[in-house]
Design a protein around this motif. Structure first.
Motif, PDB file in Angstrom:
ATOM      1  N   LYS A   1       0.856  -1.186   0.000  1.00  0.00           N
ATOM      2  CA  LYS A   1       0.000   0.000   0.000  1.00  0.00           C
ATOM      3  C   LYS A   1       0.894   1.239   0.000  1.00  0.00           C
ATOM      4  CE  LYS A   1      -4.181  -1.607   0.261  1.00  0.00           C
ATOM      5  NZ  LYS A   1      -5.165  -1.318  -0.749  1.00  0.00           N
ATOM      6  N   GLN A   2       0.433   2.277  -0.670  1.00  0.00           N
ATOM      7  CA  GLN A   2       1.178   3.530  -0.704  1.00  0.00           C
ATOM      8  C   GLN A   2       0.512   4.508   0.259  1.00  0.00           C
ATOM      9  OE1 GLN A   2       1.627   5.125  -4.619  1.00  0.00           O
ATOM     10  NE2 GLN A   2       2.301   7.119  -3.890  1.00  0.00           N
ATOM     11  N   ILE A   3       1.340   5.240   1.031  1.00  0.00           N
ATOM     12  CA  ILE A   3       0.787   6.242   1.945  1.00  0.00           C
ATOM     13  C   ILE A   3       1.422   7.603   1.648  1.00  0.00           C
ATOM     14  CG2 ILE A   3       0.296   4.583   3.784  1.00  0.00           C
ATOM     15  CD1 ILE A   3       2.804   5.640   5.231  1.00  0.00           C
TER      16      ILE A   3
ATOM     17  N   ALA B   1      10.846  10.236  11.037  1.00  0.00           N
ATOM     18  CA  ALA B   1      10.692   8.774  11.087  1.00  0.00           C
ATOM     19  C   ALA B   1      11.913   8.087  10.489  1.00  0.00           C
ATOM     20  CB  ALA B   1       9.421   8.359  10.351  1.00  0.00           C
ATOM     21  N   ASP B   2      12.428   8.609   9.384  1.00  0.00           N
ATOM     22  CA  ASP B   2      13.626   8.032   8.767  1.00  0.00           C
ATOM     23  C   ASP B   2      14.836   8.140   9.699  1.00  0.00           C
ATOM     24  OD1 ASP B   2      12.212   7.345   6.492  1.00  0.00           O
ATOM     25  OD2 ASP B   2      12.932   9.065   5.308  1.00  0.00           O
TER      26      ASP B   2
ATOM     27  N   TYR C   1       7.985   1.661   8.718  1.00  0.00           N
ATOM     28  CA  TYR C   1       6.675   2.201   8.327  1.00  0.00           C
ATOM     29  C   TYR C   1       5.598   1.110   8.286  1.00  0.00           C
ATOM     30  CZ  TYR C   1       8.930   6.567   6.927  1.00  0.00           C
ATOM     31  OH  TYR C   1       9.614   7.752   6.917  1.00  0.00           O
ATOM     32  N   SER C   2       5.942  -0.042   7.761  1.00  0.00           N
ATOM     33  CA  SER C   2       4.954  -1.118   7.654  1.00  0.00           C
ATOM     34  C   SER C   2       4.455  -1.560   9.020  1.00  0.00           C
ATOM     35  CB  SER C   2       5.552  -2.316   6.906  1.00  0.00           C
ATOM     36  OG  SER C   2       5.807  -1.979   5.568  1.00  0.00           O
TER      37      SER C   2
ATOM     38  N   ASP D   1       0.296  -1.701  13.203  1.00  0.00           N
ATOM     39  CA  ASP D   1      -0.106  -1.464  14.597  1.00  0.00           C
ATOM     40  C   ASP D   1      -1.217  -0.422  14.673  1.00  0.00           C
ATOM     41  OD1 ASP D   1       1.752  -3.321  15.457  1.00  0.00           O
ATOM     42  OD2 ASP D   1       3.248  -1.814  16.046  1.00  0.00           O
ATOM     43  N   ALA D   2      -1.086   0.650  13.891  1.00  0.00           N
ATOM     44  CA  ALA D   2      -2.093   1.715  13.908  1.00  0.00           C
ATOM     45  C   ALA D   2      -3.444   1.210  13.402  1.00  0.00           C
ATOM     46  CB  ALA D   2      -1.608   2.895  13.065  1.00  0.00           C
ATOM     47  N   LEU D   3      -3.432   0.412  12.336  1.00  0.00           N
ATOM     48  CA  LEU D   3      -4.685  -0.126  11.808  1.00  0.00           C
ATOM     49  C   LEU D   3      -5.341  -1.093  12.793  1.00  0.00           C
ATOM     50  CD1 LEU D   3      -3.724  -0.674   8.069  1.00  0.00           C
ATOM     51  CD2 LEU D   3      -5.439   0.920   8.962  1.00  0.00           C
ATOM     52  N   ILE D   4      -4.536  -1.941  13.427  1.00  0.00           N
ATOM     53  CA  ILE D   4      -5.068  -2.882  14.417  1.00  0.00           C
ATOM     54  C   ILE D   4      -5.713  -2.117  15.573  1.00  0.00           C
ATOM     55  CG2 ILE D   4      -4.354  -4.540  16.198  1.00  0.00           C
ATOM     56  CD1 ILE D   4      -2.355  -5.635  14.035  1.00  0.00           C
TER      57      ILE D   4
END
Length: 110
Positions: free
Chosen positions: A60-62, A72-73, A79-80, A85-88
Motif C-alpha cells: 500500500k502507498q501512503i 521517522a527516517d 513504516y509497515s 499497529d495503527a490499523l489494528i
C-alpha cells in the motif's frame, strides 16, 4: 504435476472467498482416462493455505508530511509495522484472535 497442489489450493481458496459451493471430489472409479493418460491424486489441507494467504503481504502507498517522514527516517522507524499497529488499534481488534477466526473460518453453505 509440480504445481498441482498449489493451483488446487488457490482455486479452492478463491471459491471460499467468493462463498461458492465447493463440489465433492470425483470418486477414482468414476474417472475415465484415455490411453497414455495417468490418474493422479491431488490433495490439499486448506487450513495451511488459509494461514499462508492470511499472512500474505499487500503493498500500500501512503502520503506523509515531509517533516514527519524525515523524523521517522532518522529514527529508523519501520513504516509497515507502525501502519499495521495503527490499523489494528484503529479497528479495535485483537490480532491473535482475529487471525485465528480468518484462517479457520469455513465457507458458508447455501
Amino acid at each position: 504435476m509440480k504445481n498441482a497442489k498449489e493451483v488446487l489450493a488457490l482455486h479452492l481458496y478463491g471459491m471460499e472467498q467468493e462463498k461458492l459451493d465447493i463440489p465433492e471430489p470425483t470418486r477414482i472409479e468414476d474417472v475415465k482416462i484415455e490411453k497414455g493418460q495417468t490418474l493422479a491424486l491431488v490433495e490439499v489441507f486448506m487450513p495451511l493455505y488459509r494461514i499462508e494467504m492470511a499472512q500474505k503481504l499487500v503493498r500500500k502507498q501512503i502520503t506523509l508530511p515531509a517533516w514527519l517522514c524525515k523524523l521517522a527516517d532518522q529514527a529508523n522507524i519501520n513504516y509497515s509495522m507502525v501502519c499495521q499497529d495503527a490499523l489494528i488499534n484503529a479497528l479495535g481488534i485483537n490480532p491473535d484472535e482475529h487471525q485465528r477466526l480468518r484462517i479457520f473460518r469455513l465457507p458458508n453453505k447455501k
